[in-house]
Motif scaffolding. Structure first.
Motif, short mmCIF file in Angstrom:
data_model
loop_
_atom_site.label_atom_id
_atom_site.label_comp_id
_atom_site.label_asym_id
_atom_site.label_seq_id
_atom_site.Cartn_x
_atom_site.Cartn_y
_atom_site.Cartn_z
N ASP A 267 0.83 -1.21 0.00
CA ASP A 267 0.00 0.00 0.00
C ASP A 267 0.86 1.26 0.00
O ASP A 267 0.61 2.20 -0.75
N GLN A 268 1.90 1.26 0.83
CA GLN A 268 2.76 2.45 0.94
C GLN A 268 3.56 2.69 -0.34
O GLN A 268 3.80 3.84 -0.72
N THR A 269 3.94 1.62 -1.02
CA THR A 269 4.68 1.76 -2.28
C THR A 269 3.81 2.45 -3.33
O THR A 269 4.30 3.24 -4.14
N GLY A 270 2.52 2.15 -3.31
CA GLY A 270 1.61 2.81 -4.25
C GLY A 270 1.20 4.20 -3.78
O GLY A 270 0.82 5.05 -4.59
N ARG A 271 1.28 4.44 -2.49
CA ARG A 271 0.82 5.71 -1.90
C ARG A 271 1.84 6.83 -2.08
O ARG A 271 1.48 8.00 -2.25
N TRP A 272 3.14 6.48 -1.99
CA TRP A 272 4.19 7.50 -2.01
C TRP A 272 4.94 7.47 -3.35
O TRP A 272 5.43 6.44 -3.76
N THR A 273 5.06 8.63 -3.99
CA THR A 273 5.83 8.73 -5.22
C THR A 273 7.31 8.89 -4.88
O THR A 273 7.67 9.22 -3.74
N SER A 274 8.15 8.71 -5.87
CA SER A 274 9.60 8.86 -5.66
C SER A 274 9.94 10.27 -5.21
O SER A 274 10.78 10.47 -4.32
N ASP A 275 9.30 11.27 -5.81
CA ASP A 275 9.58 12.66 -5.44
C ASP A 275 9.19 12.93 -3.99
O ASP A 275 9.94 13.58 -3.24
N ARG A 276 8.03 12.44 -3.58
CA ARG A 276 7.58 12.66 -2.20
C ARG A 276 8.48 11.93 -1.21
O ARG A 276 8.74 12.43 -0.12
N LEU A 277 8.96 10.76 -1.58
CA LEU A 277 9.86 10.01 -0.69
C LEU A 277 11.19 10.73 -0.53
O LEU A 277 11.78 10.73 0.57
N ALA A 278 11.68 11.34 -1.59
CA ALA A 278 12.95 12.09 -1.51
C ALA A 278 12.79 13.28 -0.56
O ALA A 278 13.67 13.55 0.27
#
Length: 232
Positions: free
Chosen positions: A182-193
């Motif tokens: 769920d979290q992998t789909g919820r957070w984009t790469s940009d938001r994670l950075a």
């Protein structure tokens, strides 16, 4: 009522009343606590080392019920039972204690990264009672952020979150796979950075003099959890 003398008015009142029960109770001495720990262990199929018999009462505040619970966890961890006894030492107890801490941290991280502020706040309160808060929680969150960033690279390449999580096999604990998917789909790469940078800045703020410490960390975690309620 504390330590009462036989001449105490309260003791006399209890002894003379048919509606009250007077009972003598003494805190066990160290030798007795050692014997209690040993007996509880044998009932669960464990032969506790002498060092563990000494350490367990102190870790449980000399509470027999808590000692029994901890020994039950230890027996489960070692797959012990009265018909298949096992040896147990301090290192075994340390292992289940570390496992419990990891589980508590994981529940906080899941509450934050899955967008459940209320659940995150509840788990943070439980952690605080265990003496865990602030930097250990932030580091657990940073570790999850790094994992999600690695998974997102494969998602950005065209794979589904479920596929990339499953491809990690046993590297991701099976109980955590649904939440991490769920979290992998919820957070984009940009938001994670951005999140990774934010976590590091919060940790630095905690270490600096004059910061609000644990309150700052908790507030930041709840803010992140609220942000996570928005997918993408």
């Amino acid at each position: 009522a504390g330590a009462l003398r036989p001449t105490s008015a309260l003791v006399k009142l209890a002894l003379d009343s048919k509606m009250a029960l007077a009972h003598q109770s003494y805190e066990p001495k160290p030798a007795a606590l050692l014997q209690i720990a040993d007996a509880l262990g044998r009932e669960a199929g464990l032969r506790l080392s002498r060092d563990l018999c000494r350490a367990l009462p102190a870790a449980c505040s000399n509470d027999r019920a808590v000692m029994a619970q901890e020994i039950g966890k230890l027996a489960l961890f070692l797959d012990a039972a009265p018909d298949r006894p096992a040896e147990a030492g301090v290192e075994d107890y340390a292992a289940i204690s570390a496992e419990n801490i990891e589980g508590e941290l994981s529940r906080v991280v899941d509450g934050v990264m899955s967008g459940h502020p209320d659940r995150a706040a509840s788990e943070l309160a439980k952690l605080a009672q265990s003496g865990l808060s602030g930097i250990p929680v932030l580091r657990a969150l940073f570790k999850r952020t790094v994992l999600l960033a690695a998974l997102r690279k494969d998602v950005d390449a065209g794979r589904t979150p479920a596929d990339v999580v499953e491809a990690r096999g046993k590297a991701i604990f099976w109980k955590e796979k649904p939440a991490i998917t769920d979290q992998t789909g919820r957070w984009t790469s940009d938001r994670l950075a951005i999140l990774a940078d934010r976590i590091l800045k919060t940790e630095r703020a905690l270490k600096s003099s004059g910061s609000a410490g644990e309150l700052l960390a908790d507030a930041e975690l709840i803010t992140i959890a609220r942000a996570a309620t928005r997918r993408r």
